[in-house]
Design a protein around this motif. Structure first.
Motif, PDB file in Angstrom:
ATOM      1  N   ASN A 117       0.443  -0.797  -0.106  1.00  0.00           N
ATOM      2  CA  ASN A 117      -0.098  -0.307  -0.251  1.00  0.00           C
ATOM      3  C   ASN A 117       0.525   1.418  -0.177  1.00  0.00           C
ATOM      4  O   ASN A 117       2.682   1.131   0.777  1.00  0.00           O
ATOM      5  CB  ASN A 117      -0.841   0.513   1.255  1.00  0.00           C
ATOM      6  CG  ASN A 117      -1.786  -0.881   0.945  1.00  0.00           C
ATOM      7  OD1 ASN A 117      -2.137  -2.177   0.491  1.00  0.00           O
ATOM      8  ND2 ASN A 117      -2.025  -1.894   2.252  1.00  0.00           N
ATOM      9  N   VAL A 166      -4.342   1.933  -1.606  1.00  0.00           N
ATOM     10  CA  VAL A 166      -4.662   0.571  -0.969  1.00  0.00           C
ATOM     11  C   VAL A 166      -5.372  -0.576  -2.040  1.00  0.00           C
ATOM     12  O   VAL A 166      -5.667  -0.722  -2.708  1.00  0.00           O
ATOM     13  CB  VAL A 166      -5.785   1.211   0.037  1.00  0.00           C
ATOM     14  CG1 VAL A 166      -5.839  -0.565   0.784  1.00  0.00           C
ATOM     15  CG2 VAL A 166      -5.048   2.144   0.648  1.00  0.00           C
ATOM     16  N   GLY A 167      -3.832  -1.400  -1.901  1.00  0.00           N
ATOM     17  CA  GLY A 167      -4.643  -2.614  -2.925  1.00  0.00           C
ATOM     18  C   GLY A 167      -4.168  -2.503  -4.556  1.00  0.00           C
ATOM     19  O   GLY A 167      -4.783  -3.514  -5.040  1.00  0.00           O
ATOM     20  N   ARG A 181      -7.043   0.987   4.510  1.00  0.00           N
ATOM     21  CA  ARG A 181      -8.063   0.968   3.618  1.00  0.00           C
ATOM     22  C   ARG A 181      -9.059   1.154   4.127  1.00  0.00           C
ATOM     23  O   ARG A 181     -10.248   2.096   3.742  1.00  0.00           O
ATOM     24  CB  ARG A 181      -8.478  -1.021   3.457  1.00  0.00           C
ATOM     25  CG  ARG A 181      -9.772  -0.316   2.152  1.00  0.00           C
ATOM     26  CD  ARG A 181      -9.802  -2.100   1.926  1.00  0.00           C
ATOM     27  NE  ARG A 181      -8.827  -2.892   1.526  1.00  0.00           N
ATOM     28  CZ  ARG A 181      -8.910  -2.474   0.134  1.00  0.00           C
ATOM     29  NH1 ARG A 181      -9.308  -1.773  -0.300  1.00  0.00           N
ATOM     30  NH2 ARG A 181      -7.639  -3.740  -0.639  1.00  0.00           N
TER      31      ARG A 181
END
Ligand code: 5RP
Length: 231
Positions: free
Chosen positions: A95, A209-210, A190
């Motif tokens: 991230n 994020v991700g 997140r």
């Protein structure tokens, strides 16, 4: 001996452009690391490679044009094969915090539209947890920014500072302002991203994020490559 960070950034950038193939549309990031990547792509174009770029800032667009990289009209519904960009921090789950250069909104739009998102950093950007040494940039609408800042302070229990340049509020290319949030440590990026985007006035956050597919790290011992999984 002090590390030559610029050399580490350049080494990571040279590795990244190996993933660019003839005919691709490439999302071009912003910042001192991404700059090396744009210059390396310029060399490929001058050697005959066909590619087109989607720049994430005026600064990158100018550099890409100077390098002879054809650019795609920003109004197109583009299909980006790979986006390549730097980051301000990377956590162990890949991230990111981005937005140190103020281009986070376009950077996130481009990363989200790309089939593959490659992140380039020097080794100093890797951290055990996001936050702490680097404030989280949040792009907000200028109207009522003070109230938006107060809401962010209430949510995060952290101090929020309006980003300035030459004594005036810094404005992004989309005409917004940036609030830098000094968080001690981000335990759940997140959850924080979702909570922040629910605050009226918040346009986008610097939390990615991700989204990373591949992390390329320039280190004093050589370039390290880490495949990641989007979550
Ligand atoms: C700009 C960014 C940059 O990618 C980030 O700030 C890293 O920059 P640099 O490569 O100069 O350290 O998010 O908005």
């Amino acid at each position: 001996m002090a590390m030559d960070l610029d050399a580490l950034k350049r080494a990571a950038a040279l590795k990244a452009v190996e993933y660019v193939r003839d005919g691709m549309v490439v999302g071009l990031g912003t910042g001192s690391t991404a700059k090396h990547m744009v210059m390396a792509l310029g060399e490929k174009v001058r050697s005959g490679m066909q590619l087109r770029g989607v720049p994430t800032s005026q600064e990158t667009a100018t550099l890409a044009r100077e390098q002879g990289i054809p650019l795609i009209d920003a109004d197109n519904a583009w299909v980006i094969d790979v986006a390549i960009d730097g980051a301000d921090q990377v956590d162990p789950a890949f991230n990111l915090i981005k937005g140190g250069g103020g281009a986070l909104l376009k950077e996130k739009i481009v990363a989200a539209s790309a089939k593959q998102f490659i992140v380039l950093v020097d080794q100093t950007k890797r951290v055990p947890a996001l936050g702490g040494s680097f404030p989280l940039p949040i792009e907000v609408i200028p109207f009522g920014w003070g109230s938006t800042a107060r809401a962010i302070e209430g949510l995060t229990k952290s101090s929020v500072i309006l980003r300035e340049r030459n004594g005036f509020p810094f404005h992004t290319e989309a005409g917004h302002v940036i609030l830098d949030v000094h968080l001690a440590r981000i335990d759940n990026p997140r959850e924080l991203e979702i909570a922040l985007t629910l605050i009226p006035g918040v346009v986008e956050t610097g939390l990615f994020v991700g989204r990373t597919d591949l992390l390329i790290v320039g280190t004093a011992k050589g370039v390290e490559t880490y495949p990641a999984t989007r979550t």
